[in-house]
Design an enzyme around this catalytic site. Structure first.
Site, PDB file in Angstrom:
ATOM      1  N   ASP A  68      10.465  -2.324  -5.969  1.00 36.55           N
ATOM      2  CA  ASP A  68      11.580  -2.979  -6.663  1.00 36.55           C
ATOM      3  C   ASP A  68      11.291  -3.210  -8.147  1.00 36.55           C
ATOM      4  OD1 ASP A  68      12.589  -3.143  -4.128  1.00 36.55           O
ATOM      5  OD2 ASP A  68      12.738  -5.318  -4.064  1.00 36.55           O
ATOM      6  N   HIS A 225       6.489  -4.419  -5.786  1.00 41.15           N
ATOM      7  CA  HIS A 225       7.250  -4.608  -7.023  1.00 41.15           C
ATOM      8  C   HIS A 225       6.588  -3.935  -8.215  1.00 41.15           C
ATOM      9  CE1 HIS A 225       8.959  -7.732  -4.462  1.00 41.15           C
ATOM     10  NE2 HIS A 225      10.013  -7.724  -5.269  1.00 41.15           N
TER      11      HIS A 225
END
Length: 269
Positions: A68, A225
């Site tokens: 992400d 992430h």
């Protein structure tokens, strides 16, 4: 005297009971947070993101990796963590679905998105800004979804293959039923995940690697992430992948995109 001792002992035991129950409850919560059992995600789904995909029930030796919050913006700091993540994926013949934030796509990092696709990875929609989607008015949610889609597609087109965005991940992992309807209206499926090693909260790639490897199984969807302050999340993901990917290879688990993993899902479900 012995009766007094017995009475005192019983009283102490009674006083300890609430503490024991609290410790047991805390231990149970800790176990849930560590193990993140699939039944828990199934129970939470209606409140977090109704109809989202958290994992796939399959015996096929595959797990999906999702990343992400990219792409990295080289205007912010020197280390381009998105490129480093791509390099480590290529090193171990692994693939990922990158959930990109539209507002972070710049002239400097556009080429990275085409590189993702050319390398066999997948691009997904993470809306325009790093903020909780659930707090957005529905009209804003829809417009940001479409604007991000346009930005990603413009950057991702390659000569060799047409690009399609199949997946949406709402910011902070929460969306309501109306938002889910909007996503389906534009042909999106919504995915969260079954393994999140708290990589945005706990600054340790060793912790993240241990948590992933301790709980991974076929059909899992792993969440990591990119970016973060001064690229810290992305740097940590690079270190985590360097530890996790060779071990998954050793276990015979192939790391794939969401769409590849979902091919293992029976069509009736």
């Amino acid at each position: 005297m012995s009766n007094l001792v017995k009475t005192t002992t019983v009283q102490k035991q009674k006083q300890m009971l609430p503490i024991v129950f609290m410790l047991l409850a805390a231990g149970g919560l800790t176990s849930l947070l560590w193990l993140q059992p699939r039944w828990l995600w199934t129970q939470l789904s209606p409140w977090l993101c109704p109809g989202a995909t958290f994992f796939v029930e399959t015996e096929a030796p595959m797990v999906a990796l999702t990343v992400d919050d990219g792409p990295d913006d080289t205007d912010t700091h020197n280390a381009n963590t998105t490129r480093q993540i791509l390099q480590v994926l290529k090193k171990y013949d692994a693939h990922a679905t990158f959930f990109l934030i539209g507002g972070r796509i710049t002239a400097k990092n556009q080429s990275l998105i085409a590189e993702m696709v050319e390398q066999g990875n997948e691009v997904g929609n993470h809306l325009w800004a790093d903020e909780p989607s659930i707090s957005l008015p529905l009209s804003t949610f829809e417009s940001e979804l479409l604007e991000t889609q346009r930005s990603i597609l413009e950057a991702a087109q390659t000569r060799d293959k047409p690009v399609r965005i199949n997946w949406l991940r709402p910011g902070s992992g929460m969306a309501n039923r109306d938002m889910m309807k909007v996503a389906r209206k534009y042909g999106y499926r919504v995915a969260l995940g079954s393994i999140w090693p708290y990589d945005t909260l706990i600054p340790s790639s060793r912790f993240a690697s241990t948590q992933i490897l301790g709980n991974v199984r076929p059909g899992a969807i792993v969440i990591l992430h990119d970016r973060g302050d001064n690229g810290e999340w992305g740097k940590r993901t690079v270190k985590t992948l360097e530890q996790v990917l060779p071990e998954l290879q050793r276990r015979g688990l192939k790391v794939v995109t969401l769409s590849k993993l979902l091919e293992q899902k029976p069509s009736r479900s």
